[in-house]
Design a protein around this motif. Structure first.
Motif, mmCIF file in Angstrom:
data_model
loop_
_atom_site.group_PDB
_atom_site.id
_atom_site.type_symbol
_atom_site.label_atom_id
_atom_site.label_comp_id
_atom_site.label_asym_id
_atom_site.label_seq_id
_atom_site.Cartn_x
_atom_site.Cartn_y
_atom_site.Cartn_z
ATOM 1 N N ASN A 141 0.791 -1.232 0.000
ATOM 2 C CA ASN A 141 0.000 0.000 0.000
ATOM 3 C C ASN A 141 0.825 1.285 0.000
ATOM 4 N N LYS A 142 2.149 1.178 0.149
ATOM 5 C CA LYS A 142 2.926 2.413 0.200
ATOM 6 C C LYS A 142 3.093 3.054 -1.175
ATOM 7 N N ARG A 185 2.626 7.015 -1.964
ATOM 8 C CA ARG A 185 3.767 7.767 -2.477
ATOM 9 C C ARG A 185 3.406 8.437 -3.803
ATOM 10 N N ARG A 186 2.764 7.667 -4.673
ATOM 11 C CA ARG A 186 2.359 8.213 -5.970
ATOM 12 C C ARG A 186 1.369 9.363 -5.775
#
Length: 615
Positions: free
Chosen positions: A198-199, A203-204
């Motif tokens: 899920n990071k 981040r995007r």
């Protein structure tokens, strides 16, 4: 490296060796000495390694990191700007710093403002936060260097950029917000980000949103899995976003060392001129931030990293959803209009062409969703001398399939009578416009008779080029297609054929595969007169969305469609001549919903005088 407002940016991740800065310098040089970009960004603490841990306490290790920096500066053949990370000791205080360099000269050193100290991050064990540091001059490798906040500026091309480091991106008020408000068009983030489920999405989203709210380009690169994997794995995520859209990305599964993107800096400048909230915030947030000069080499042989999009209006991500949304916007707009006019019927001219087909399908959807009888849609096909059997048959078949009220009213005799009245007997503009105006008169009078209103069909491309008869097909009570260029109209009809109107696929295929023509004269093809809509829409996009001028658009055409110099000139001169001289048709144009990021409505978006003199 730079041409016509485009700058080439490279995001790099090196193969780290923890504890050996000089080996990291060698990896850095490999990338720099092969780069053709104007700016190269490396990750956070790229020369030392982010996971060096208590090595940051060792003076010899800090010295080795500076030695690695010297090695890169001395041995690189690269002439552009590059940004590396290393631990920097300033007055016995250790900072996590970004170093900006060009042509053997250190342009500046920027400290990381916010130091993470949660979960797997515990940088405060070694580094001081830079948020309260005052700008000061320090010495790095014998060079006098500004340390603190700064913006790097190329005054020749008016390109400005700023730098922040990793955690700075994630704060409520990021340092890059202030840099953007003080003029930075491009923001660079050196990062060391751990990877977990899920990071990537978060981040995007953060990078995209910074580029959107800052009206900027935001560029991010992380250090990669060659960092220590004792307890975590680090991401090699590289992201480039401009004005809220990703223009380049390589994630954990892509092990390429670099990502190179072409950045339209002029589009950023254009959007800042358009969006006055930027100016509102800029005034009052301007700080005494020093501007550090850097140079850009204009390239005569600039090559785009990937083929330019020939149809930039058409979304390339989440495409099916975007088509559904466009359909819903058109349908909901028409439903609201129908409610506001006491449930009048709809009269629409059906030619068997793309525009009237899309308008008809939209009208049918709106009526059905309002639980009204499809017979409340009155389709009228009005064949004349030049009407083809194909278009007439497709129009009739589609109306029959939809079970709407259909009328066939030939206008040949009416046209002849009117031309006799004018003592006119040859095919010219008068001959063509007579047909368009007679058709409009029939639609308007039928609407009076049937307690209805006329639904217009003309699309944004025709509106831009003025390819319509004033007070003919130019006029209606509402134009549901006004917010879509021709390429969108065609794509949406194709979408309907494959999805919501599968039962009518054969008819719709016949319509969107046919040559585009008003059929006012025999064998008439619109694109023979105004040029290919794909190219006109490309010009319109870069003119209205990105603010490109004729010279820049010509260069984009050369790089995209492979036209000759003469063909490029013809397209550009024809488009701009028609765009400005036909404003008088847009001034009284009917209402219609905005669907894309731009509109030609003289009430909502495009405000130009009809008597404008512009080449």
């Amino acid at each position: 490296m730079y041409k016509n407002g485009f700058i080439k940016v490279e995001l790099a991740t090196i193969n780290q060796t923890i504890g050996r800065p000089l080996e990291n310098a060698i990896e850095t040089l490999k990338i720099l000495n092969n780069s053709q970009s104007a700016i190269v960004l490396f990750p956070e603490l790229s020369l030392s390694g982010y996971t060096a841990a208590d090595l940051f306490y060792e003076k010899s290790f800090l010295d080795e990191s500076l030695e690695a920096l010297k090695e890169v500066i001395d041995k690189t053949t690269y002439k552009g700007v590059y940004i590396v990370g290393l631990p920097l000791l300033v007055d016995e205080v250790l900072f996590n710093a970004a170093i900006v360099i060009q042509d053997k000269k250190i342009l500046g050193a920027i400290p990381k403002k916010f130091i993470p100290n949660y979960k797997e991050f515990y940088e405060k064990r070694w580094f001081q936060a830079g948020m309260f540091t005052q700008n000061k001059e320090i010495t790095i490798l014998g060079q006098k260097v500004l340390f603190g906040d700064m913006i790097f500026e190329n005054s020749q091309y008016n390109v400005k950029f700023g730098v922040e480091i990793c955690q700075d991106l994630w704060t409520t008020y990021a340092p890059s917000d202030l840099l953007a408000l003080n003029g930075a068009h491009l923001l660079f983030n050196l990062s060391a980000s751990t990877e977990h489920i899920n990071k990537v999405e978060g981040r995007r989203s953060a990078v995209i949103d910074h580029s959107r709210k800052q009206i900027s380009g935001y560029f991010y690169t992380s250090c990669g899995s060659s960092e220590s994997t004792t307890d975590v794995v680090y991401s090699n995520h590289k992201l480039a976003a401009v004005l809220g859209e990703v223009i380049g990305e390589k994630d954990f599964f892509n092990k390429d060392e670099t990502l190179v993107v072409d950045v339209d800096v002029d589009a950023i400048k254009h959007q800042r001129r358009v969006d006055m909230t930027y100016a509102d915030q800029k005034i009052g947030n301007e700080k005494n931030i020093p501007f550090i000069p850097f140079t850009i080499t204009e390239s005569k042989t600039y090559q785009f990293e990937k083929q330019l999009d020939k149809t930039p209006f058409i979304p390339k991500n989440n495409t099916e959803y975007q088509f559904r949304l466009a359909s819903a916007i058109q349908t909901e707009a028409l439903k609201t209009k129908l409610r506001s006019v006491n449930n009048l019927k709809i009269v629409i001219g059906i030619s068997g062409g793309l525009d009237s087909t899309l308008a008809l399908l939209t009208a049918y959807k709106a009526i059905k969703e309002l639980n009204r009888d499809p017979k409340d849609v009155i389709g009228i096909t009005m064949p004349a001398e030049a009407t083809s059997n194909r278009s007439k048959n497709d129009a009739v078949k589609l109306m029959e399939k939809l079970n709407i009220t259909q009328l066939v009213i030939p206008i040949k005799k009416e046209v002849e009578t009117h031309l006799e009245l004018l003592n006119h007997n040859h095919e010219d503009t008068t001959y063509e416009n007579t047909q368009a105006r007679i058709r409009t008169m029939i639609l308007m009078n039928t609407a009076n008779k049937e307690n209805a209103f006329v639904l217009g069909t003309g699309d944004m491309s025709e509106i831009a080029l003025g390819w319509m008869t004033f007070n003919g097909d130019h006029m209606s009570m509402y134009n549901v297609n006004a917010g879509l260029p021709k390429i969108w109209v065609k794509a949406l009809v194709e979408y309907y054929a494959e999805n919501e109107f599968k039962d009518y696929k054969n008819i719709l295929e016949s319509i969107y595969n046919a040559p585009i023509s008003p059929e006012l004269k025999k064998e008439q093809k619109t694109e023979d007169e105004v040029g290919l809509y794909e190219i006109n829409d490309f010009i319109m996009y870069h003119f209205l969305v990105n603010g490109k001028d004729k010279k820049q658009i010509k260069w984009l055409l050369e790089n995209t469609f492979g036209l000759t110099n003469e063909q490029n000139d013809k397209y550009i001169e024809r488009f701009f001549k028609r765009f400005y001289t036909q404003q008088f048709k847009r001034q009284p144009m009917p209402e219609g919903p905005k669907v894309l990021s731009i509109s030609l409505s003289p009430r909502g978006e495009l405000r130009l005088p009809s008597d404008i003199k512009r080449k």
